[in-house]
Design a protein around this motif. Structure first.
Motif, PDB file in Angstrom:
ATOM      1  N   LYS A  35      -2.069   8.718   3.686  1.00  0.00           N
ATOM      2  CA  LYS A  35      -2.324   7.668   2.697  1.00  0.00           C
ATOM      3  C   LYS A  35      -3.367   8.212   1.726  1.00  0.00           C
ATOM      4  N   ILE A  88      -5.976  10.534   3.882  1.00  0.00           N
ATOM      5  CA  ILE A  88      -6.159  10.523   5.331  1.00  0.00           C
ATOM      6  C   ILE A  88      -4.790  10.608   6.006  1.00  0.00           C
ATOM      7  N   THR A  89      -4.719  11.351   7.106  1.00  0.00           N
ATOM      8  CA  THR A  89      -3.442  11.424   7.828  1.00  0.00           C
ATOM      9  C   THR A  89      -3.221  10.111   8.580  1.00  0.00           C
ATOM     10  N   ILE A  90      -1.990   9.660   8.614  1.00  0.00           N
ATOM     11  CA  ILE A  90      -1.653   8.419   9.319  1.00  0.00           C
ATOM     12  C   ILE A  90      -0.442   8.647  10.232  1.00  0.00           C
ATOM     13  N   GLU A  91      -0.339   7.779  11.203  1.00  0.00           N
ATOM     14  CA  GLU A  91       0.838   7.824  12.084  1.00  0.00           C
ATOM     15  C   GLU A  91       1.633   6.558  11.805  1.00  0.00           C
ATOM     16  N   HIS A  92       2.637   6.663  10.955  1.00  0.00           N
ATOM     17  CA  HIS A  92       3.425   5.498  10.565  1.00  0.00           C
ATOM     18  C   HIS A  92       4.864   5.733  11.033  1.00  0.00           C
ATOM     19  N   LEU A 107      -6.444   7.783  -0.360  1.00  0.00           N
ATOM     20  CA  LEU A 107      -7.558   6.824  -0.365  1.00  0.00           C
ATOM     21  C   LEU A 107      -8.108   6.626  -1.767  1.00  0.00           C
ATOM     22  N   GLY A 125      -6.144  10.360  11.159  1.00  0.00           N
ATOM     23  CA  GLY A 125      -7.568  10.219  10.865  1.00  0.00           C
ATOM     24  C   GLY A 125      -8.234  11.476  10.336  1.00  0.00           C
ATOM     25  N   ILE A 154       2.108   4.846   0.787  1.00  0.00           N
ATOM     26  CA  ILE A 154       1.939   5.891   1.809  1.00  0.00           C
ATOM     27  C   ILE A 154       2.946   6.997   1.504  1.00  0.00           C
ATOM     28  N   GLU A 193       0.850  -1.191   0.000  1.00  0.00           N
ATOM     29  CA  GLU A 193       0.000   0.000   0.000  1.00  0.00           C
ATOM     30  C   GLU A 193       0.885   1.240   0.000  1.00  0.00           C
ATOM     31  N   ALA A 250       4.180   0.325   1.810  1.00  0.00           N
ATOM     32  CA  ALA A 250       4.192  -0.483   3.026  1.00  0.00           C
ATOM     33  C   ALA A 250       3.828  -1.914   2.621  1.00  0.00           C
TER      34      ALA A 250
END
Lengths: 78, 340
Positions: free
Chosen positions: B220, B234-238, B222, B314, B201, B199, B264
């Motif tokens: 990411k 969408i905001t992500i915490e990676h 969408l 989120g 990111i 996926e 990822a």
């Protein structure tokens, strides 16, 4: 196995904050998620769900097993 | 303190450039000048954002043409900083950043050496230094080399231009078709890359030129357009992605904006591309509390900037279409006088 940290909102959508994926939880899925996050294993979850929904333990166990396989497939177990 | 800023990349179409979102991030605090390459670029007509618009010579005409044009703009508007936002013009601005400084125009860009480190053809070497995976990539300049690369990597493969465009080829016929399609537009070399299942990111970041990541937001996509441009995100915490950004800035002493494009996968994170500028979705970062263009301006001014990599996950990004009506006389004025 440990369930990835998911946040479940008021609309029964589980959100994975590390990948941005979301999953709609239908029926008893929310219960199962919460039980997994509480640290319950398959047997314990099956017993609780069986009692709550008044379904035979055998049927529930098969469904829960299937549910766990799907979680693994979606990479929700770390 | 910098007041007057010029920026490029005003194309706000289905293939949007970063200029308009950068301008939206700065409009409250600065006087903005738009550097356009075409009277059809929509942001040429955003009068509530830009004080003036200037048509610019294409980068292929070289620095003398650019310098002459910038001398006029400097005289008219006293620009103190330029934020170039397009891949094609970056090498020119990077190469001549000292000459621009002598003209009284600041930039906040990497050195040419650092810029080249993240070139697609060099990314294999950089990824080793960053201790991150990178899909096997082979540089090709002929159909024979393309065939050999496809055989080595096995289908499907990605056929990529060194600057723009990437297509997935499932057989040699489509690989050759993409080879000619990309090379006729963007030249050689091309890159053939193994495909990675995972996926995508992304992260937008800002390096201070001293090895420190001062700001970043990870997301990411969408949904995307047919061109692969974000439509919702969408905001992500990676954590691994953020660490990669920190490592990249530390290893290269990166100065300025950048975007990491990663995959990822089951076996970890793969780096696909590092863009040396803000992406067109940079306003997403601004809107969630990390105003990277503003931080860049402060760094360029010599001000201290507090690290900000803290943002909520989120948050949903929604791009949409809009339109407005203006007078044709503005279009004709821009064509004839090259100013608006």
């Amino acid at each position: 196995m440990q369930l990835k940290q998911l946040m479940i909102d008021e609309n029964n959508i589980a959100f994975d904050p590390s990948m941005g994926n979301s999953y709609q939880l239908g029926g008893s899925a929310k219960d199962i998620f919460e039980l997994i996050q509480d640290g319950k294993d398959k047997e314990e979850i099956s017993q609780i769900i069986s009692k709550k929904y008044n379904v035979s333990l055998e049927d529930v166990y098969i469904d829960i097993n299937d549910f766990f396989t799907k979680l693994k497939l979606y990479g929700l177990f770390q | 303190m910098i007041k007057n800023i010029a920026l490029s990349g005003l194309n706000a179409t289905d293939n949007p450039a970063p200029g308009y979102p950068v301008a939206k991030s700065l409009k409250e605090d600065y006087s903005l000048i738009g550097l356009s390459y075409d009277p059809n670029e929509p942001a040429d007509y955003f009068e509530n954002i830009f004080q003036k618009i200037y048509l610019m010579p294409y980068p292929s005409l070289g620095f003398n043409e650019l310098k002459t044009r910038l001398e006029t703009i400097k005289r008219d508007t006293d620009i103190e900083l330029i934020i170039p936002n397009l891949d094609a013009e970056l090498p020119l601005y990077i190469k001549y950043q000292e000459e621009l400084e002598q003209m009284g125009i600041k930039t906040f860009l990497p050195t040419m050496e650092h810029f080249e480190l993240r070139d697609k053809s060099q990314l294999t070497n950089l990824s080793k230094k960053l201790n991150i995976k990178h899909p096997k990539t082979i540089e090709v300049s002929s159909v024979k080399e393309l065939e050999e690369a496809c055989e080595e990597l096995s289908f499907p493969v990605m056929v990529k231009g060194n600057y723009y465009k990437a297509y997935k080829a499932h057989n040699i016929k489509s690989a050759i078709e993409y080879f000619y399609k990309i090379s006729s537009e963007w030249g050689f070399p091309l890159l053939v890359q193994e495909t990675i299942e995972g996926e995508e990111i992304n992260l937008v970041g800002l390096g201070d030129g001293k090895g420190h990541l001062v700001g970043a937001v990870s997301i990411k996509k969408l949904t995307t357009t047919e061109l692969g441009k974000i439509w919702t995100g969408i905001t992500i915490e990676h954590k691994e992605l953020m660490q990669t950004a920190k490592d990249f800035v530390e290893q290269t002493n990166w100065r300025g904006a950048f975007e990491l494009e990663c995959m990822a996968c089951q076996d970890g994170l793969y780096i696909i591309e590092i863009n040396p500028r803000f992406p067109a979705w940079v306003y997403f970062a601004t809107a969630v509390g990390v105003n990277l263009p503003q931080m860049l301006v402060k760094l360029a001014s010599g001000e201290d900037v507090k690290e900000n990599i803290d943002f909520p996950d989120g948050k949903l990004y929604v791009r949409y279409t809009d339109e407005f009506i203006t007078d044709f006389s503005k279009f004709s004025k821009l064509i004839t006088t090259k100013e608006l």
